[in-house]
Design a protein around this motif. Sequence first.
Motif, PDB file in Angstrom:
ATOM      1  N   ASN A 443       0.997  -1.578  -0.068  1.00 44.79           N
ATOM      2  CA  ASN A 443       0.535   0.014   0.314  1.00 44.79           C
ATOM      3  C   ASN A 443       0.650   1.002  -0.372  1.00 44.79           C
ATOM      4  N   ALA A 444       2.718   1.166   0.594  1.00 46.44           N
ATOM      5  CA  ALA A 444       2.902   2.134   1.071  1.00 46.44           C
ATOM      6  C   ALA A 444       3.248   2.903  -0.473  1.00 46.44           C
ATOM      7  N   ASN A 445       3.763   1.490  -1.054  1.00 52.31           N
ATOM      8  CA  ASN A 445       4.789   1.909  -2.865  1.00 52.31           C
ATOM      9  C   ASN A 445       3.412   2.092  -3.453  1.00 52.31           C
ATOM     10  N   ILE A 446       2.236   2.158  -3.627  1.00 51.40           N
ATOM     11  CA  ILE A 446       1.467   2.557  -4.293  1.00 51.40           C
ATOM     12  C   ILE A 446       1.468   4.111  -4.107  1.00 51.40           C
ATOM     13  N   ALA A 447       0.803   3.968  -2.710  1.00 45.44           N
ATOM     14  CA  ALA A 447       0.755   5.236  -2.555  1.00 45.44           C
ATOM     15  C   ALA A 447       2.018   6.799  -2.999  1.00 45.44           C
ATOM     16  N   ASN A 448       3.101   5.936  -2.672  1.00 46.67           N
ATOM     17  CA  ASN A 448       4.811   6.975  -2.518  1.00 46.67           C
ATOM     18  C   ASN A 448       4.299   7.223  -4.493  1.00 46.67           C
ATOM     19  N   GLN A 449       3.923   6.172  -4.834  1.00 48.87           N
ATOM     20  CA  GLN A 449       3.735   5.890  -6.552  1.00 48.87           C
ATOM     21  C   GLN A 449       3.383   6.817  -7.463  1.00 48.87           C
ATOM     22  N   LEU A 450       1.865   6.906  -7.346  1.00 43.73           N
ATOM     23  CA  LEU A 450       0.732   7.445  -7.056  1.00 43.73           C
ATOM     24  C   LEU A 450       1.323   9.223  -6.408  1.00 43.73           C
ATOM     25  N   ASN A 451       1.708   9.712  -5.647  1.00 47.56           N
ATOM     26  CA  ASN A 451       2.349  10.870  -4.892  1.00 47.56           C
ATOM     27  C   ASN A 451       3.019  11.061  -5.990  1.00 47.56           C
ATOM     28  N   SER A 452       4.003  10.669  -6.407  1.00 46.07           N
ATOM     29  CA  SER A 452       4.633  11.118  -7.445  1.00 46.07           C
ATOM     30  C   SER A 452       4.704  11.595  -8.979  1.00 46.07           C
ATOM     31  N   THR A 453       3.677  10.811  -8.934  1.00 43.19           N
ATOM     32  CA  THR A 453       3.101  11.009 -10.826  1.00 43.19           C
ATOM     33  C   THR A 453       2.221  11.924 -10.684  1.00 43.19           C
ATOM     34  N   LEU A 454       1.177  12.316  -9.634  1.00 42.52           N
ATOM     35  CA  LEU A 454       0.297  13.356  -9.702  1.00 42.52           C
ATOM     36  C   LEU A 454       0.915  14.351  -8.959  1.00 42.52           C
ATOM     37  N   GLU A 455       1.638  14.463  -7.829  1.00 45.50           N
ATOM     38  CA  GLU A 455       2.144  15.878  -7.763  1.00 45.50           C
ATOM     39  C   GLU A 455       3.185  15.804  -7.723  1.00 45.50           C
ATOM     40  N   GLY A 456       4.055  15.330  -8.279  1.00 42.28           N
ATOM     41  CA  GLY A 456       5.471  15.596  -8.982  1.00 42.28           C
ATOM     42  C   GLY A 456       6.427  15.445  -8.499  1.00 42.28           C
ATOM     43  N   THR A 458      10.861  16.976  -7.606  1.00 40.11           N
ATOM     44  CA  THR A 458      11.597  17.984  -8.095  1.00 40.11           C
ATOM     45  C   THR A 458      13.031  17.123  -8.483  1.00 40.11           C
ATOM     46  N   GLY A 459      12.971  17.199  -9.759  1.00 37.81           N
ATOM     47  CA  GLY A 459      13.747  17.177 -10.538  1.00 37.81           C
ATOM     48  C   GLY A 459      14.774  17.853 -10.410  1.00 37.81           C
ATOM     49  N   GLY A 460      15.187  18.930 -10.247  1.00 39.16           N
ATOM     50  CA  GLY A 460      16.234  20.293 -10.607  1.00 39.16           C
ATOM     51  C   GLY A 460      15.957  21.558  -9.997  1.00 39.16           C
ATOM     52  N   THR A 461      16.782  22.244 -10.679  1.00 36.44           N
ATOM     53  CA  THR A 461      16.474  23.107  -9.569  1.00 36.44           C
ATOM     54  C   THR A 461      16.975  24.414 -11.399  1.00 36.44           C
ATOM     55  N   ILE A 462      16.357  25.711 -11.152  1.00 42.31           N
ATOM     56  CA  ILE A 462      17.175  27.066 -11.912  1.00 42.31           C
ATOM     57  C   ILE A 462      17.369  27.699 -11.377  1.00 42.31           C
ATOM     58  N   VAL A 463      18.490  28.405 -11.807  1.00 40.28           N
ATOM     59  CA  VAL A 463      18.495  29.994 -11.473  1.00 40.28           C
ATOM     60  C   VAL A 463      17.992  31.180 -11.713  1.00 40.28           C
ATOM     61  N   GLU A 464      17.273  31.922 -10.991  1.00 45.92           N
ATOM     62  CA  GLU A 464      16.355  33.441 -11.656  1.00 45.92           C
ATOM     63  C   GLU A 464      17.170  34.541 -10.640  1.00 45.92           C
ATOM     64  N   SER A 465      18.079  35.065 -11.237  1.00 43.77           N
ATOM     65  CA  SER A 465      18.364  36.110 -10.369  1.00 43.77           C
ATOM     66  C   SER A 465      19.062  35.944  -9.740  1.00 43.77           C
ATOM     67  N   SER A 466      19.176  36.080  -8.249  1.00 44.77           N
ATOM     68  CA  SER A 466      19.263  35.715  -7.133  1.00 44.77           C
ATOM     69  C   SER A 466      19.160  34.527  -6.430  1.00 44.77           C
ATOM     70  N   GLU A 468      17.745  30.656  -6.179  1.00 43.33           N
ATOM     71  CA  GLU A 468      16.981  29.375  -7.077  1.00 43.33           C
ATOM     72  C   GLU A 468      15.642  28.941  -6.449  1.00 43.33           C
ATOM     73  N   LEU A 469      15.029  28.283  -8.225  1.00 44.86           N
ATOM     74  CA  LEU A 469      13.194  27.586  -7.626  1.00 44.86           C
ATOM     75  C   LEU A 469      13.793  26.557  -8.722  1.00 44.86           C
ATOM     76  N   PRO A 470      12.912  25.762  -7.255  1.00 47.18           N
ATOM     77  CA  PRO A 470      12.759  23.577  -7.616  1.00 47.18           C
ATOM     78  C   PRO A 470      12.198  23.604  -9.010  1.00 47.18           C
ATOM     79  N   VAL A 471      12.629  23.044  -9.927  1.00 53.05           N
ATOM     80  CA  VAL A 471      11.152  22.117 -11.066  1.00 53.05           C
ATOM     81  C   VAL A 471      10.862  20.888 -10.623  1.00 53.05           C
ATOM     82  N   ARG A 472       9.468  20.983 -10.530  1.00 52.65           N
ATOM     83  CA  ARG A 472       8.831  20.131 -10.422  1.00 52.65           C
ATOM     84  C   ARG A 472       8.314  19.500 -11.717  1.00 52.65           C
ATOM     85  N   VAL A 473       8.288  17.770 -12.031  1.00 54.07           N
ATOM     86  CA  VAL A 473       7.868  17.319 -12.951  1.00 54.07           C
ATOM     87  C   VAL A 473       7.147  16.485 -12.604  1.00 54.07           C
ATOM     88  N   ARG A 474       5.839  16.094 -13.098  1.00 55.96           N
ATOM     89  CA  ARG A 474       4.768  15.406 -12.763  1.00 55.96           C
ATOM     90  C   ARG A 474       4.326  15.394 -14.827  1.00 55.96           C
TER      91      ARG A 474
END
Length: 731
Positions: A443-456, A458-466, A468-474
């Motif tokens: 059950n925990a595995n199913i919940a984690n995969q659904l949460n990662s797929t639907l809510e996304g 963090t796949g990295g970050t980008i820097v805007e001015s000063s 640092e903004l996270p990049v969420r993949v979903r």
Amino acid sequence: MRSNQRIDQWSQQVYQTLDLFQENLPRGLGLNIVFDQTPYVEDRLNSLIINLLLGAGCVFAVTVLMMGWRSALIVGCALPLSGLMVFAGMQWLEIPFHQMSITGLIVALGLLIDNEIVVVDEVQNNLKMGLKPIKALKKSVNYLFIPLLASTLTTVCAFLPIALLPGPSGEFVGTIGVNVIIALTFSLLISLSIIPAITVYFPPPNSDPSSFLPLRWFNEGFSWGWLTQKYRWSLHQLFKYPILGILLALCLPIIGFMQAGTLQEQFFPTADRDQFNLELEFPASTALAQTRSQVLEARQLILEHEGVKNVQWFIGESEPRFYYNLVEGRKNEPNYAQALVETESPEISRALIPVIQKELDKVYLNARVLVRPLEQGPPVDAPVELRIYGSDLDILSDLGQKFRQELSQVSHVTHTRDSLSENLAKLGLQIDEEKSRLTQFSNANIANQLNSTLEGVTGGTIVESSEELPVRVRVNGLQRGDLDNIRSLYLTENRQSVPFTSLGNVTILPEINQITRRNGQRVNTVQGFVEMGILPSQVLSEFQKRLENANLVVPSGYTLEIGGESAERNNAVGRLLSLAGVLTIIMVTILVLSLGSFRLAAVIGVVGICSVGLGLFALWLFDYPFGFMSIIGSIGLVGVAINDSIVVLTAIKDDPEARLGNPRAVREIVIHSTRHVLTTTFTTTIGFVPLLLGGGGFWPPLAIVIAGGIFGATLLALYFVPCSYLLIKRT
């Protein structure tokens, strides 16, 4: 802006900064000033300053009429002297120059010269009796020191609850009490030092009965022999039967207390602004794009009305706190929007509020539309509130629906809501335990995969001015928002992909948006919003009657509590009364020590109580509601109204024959005191004229209560007090 900044100077710096910023913007981008508070503040302060000067002029004119031009000039010296000392006191106490501090000066305007009037009149009477200037000065100061000190201290005690009032109400009106106390303190010092010294160098002119009447009035003050004769006759008749005089003097206060129950209640009135608020709240599942579309449509409907200058919407959050008592706190709510509507005048705002409310109610049937004026006083979430406390959410929600249904049927209620009625759609997972074990999915595995797929994730970050903004993949929004697409998702375990439908099913379940708590307890708050111009107390009274007739039973362990404007009023009054007990004891002590008698102190106490009845009578007579400012005025009135009575009673006690209860001697003392009693009454009353002329619903109740109470207290000082003294001596 920091609290110690002047908004006019600060706004100039802001505009300079904005101009520099706009110069560096790319082509096609610009800045739009949504709102600037500076004109409103400057207009209000200028109006109050004009009222202050107008009040000072009226007070001086009345003093000329009652005492003559020489005495008026001497008394008038106290106004600028006291004013400068008050400003110095404000500077020392770090009190800013704002609406409430200026109003405190207006309230104190008539009180500033009361002591000076009494001193000038006494010194001049001693000079007329042939005393040398120095002896006249010493005799007057020694004679008046105790009564003036006692009257000043009792007035200070009356305004101390206002100055020391805690909570939001105290922050709002406390400066009024502080400035009045400062003004009274300096006024006493000036009246016992500078004013008598000036008076002896400007002796009163010799009375010439043959001179031209208006010229004699200009020199000596108003005097009419026929009126004096009738006044002397009334005193003679009533002093023969003091009980009759007491009963006649108490008629108006008793009527005032009897009519108090018929007064409408209004904690704080609406503000006279060319702006008003508008809230749109759609069902909780409404997307931000849908809210935005509906809001733009509403904006066009509002702009079609004549007199509307602009409409500024804030979608998904509360508007900025552009007015001091706005309630903030709503953020990240895609179904909510709030607007600031600007019109050409306050009159247009008042006229448009009910019209727009009805119009938008018809257009947006699935939304809660609240069109509300800006209000004075501490912030209140809703005019009418009922709080239900308990532990079980289902019972709380059910009770909330029942009470809300009753509230919605009360006349003049536009909308209702409760804090537990909003439900959000939530995905419910129904897992087939046997299939999940065969495929080695927990059950925990199913919940984690659904949460990662639907809510996304963090796949990295980008820097805007000063920053640092996270990049969420979903997955994209269309797939996240469609239930069939969610069911068709694949889950992966040990390089094995399995469709989610083979492991279970997804359903949509309603869930309470948020569990509200107050003081650590679960609570469901039922709120009602009323039509423009309808007093919340009227709606609350009808709501309580409906609840009594409905016989709604609250289970054991669940409690009800009234909130809204009624609760705020009760809290504010409770905080005032918590200080009143100790200060009343101090006032009684001052009176007993200065008068040397508990019975005479009781007479002054009756005058203070009756003055409140006179203030209520004035409210009833001029058809003003009873609210927080009326309560503030009544508390201050008690200390002000007894001043003349203290002076008259002290004069009676100090005269050898009058002290023994001789009616003729008491009559002469009262006649001798009448001029300065009437003068102080007129100057104090006329000092509130600017607040009355300013109109609106905020300041007039305060002015009516104090002015009406003081005017009526004059009759108590000239009739009730001497009649009571004679009755005490006879018994």
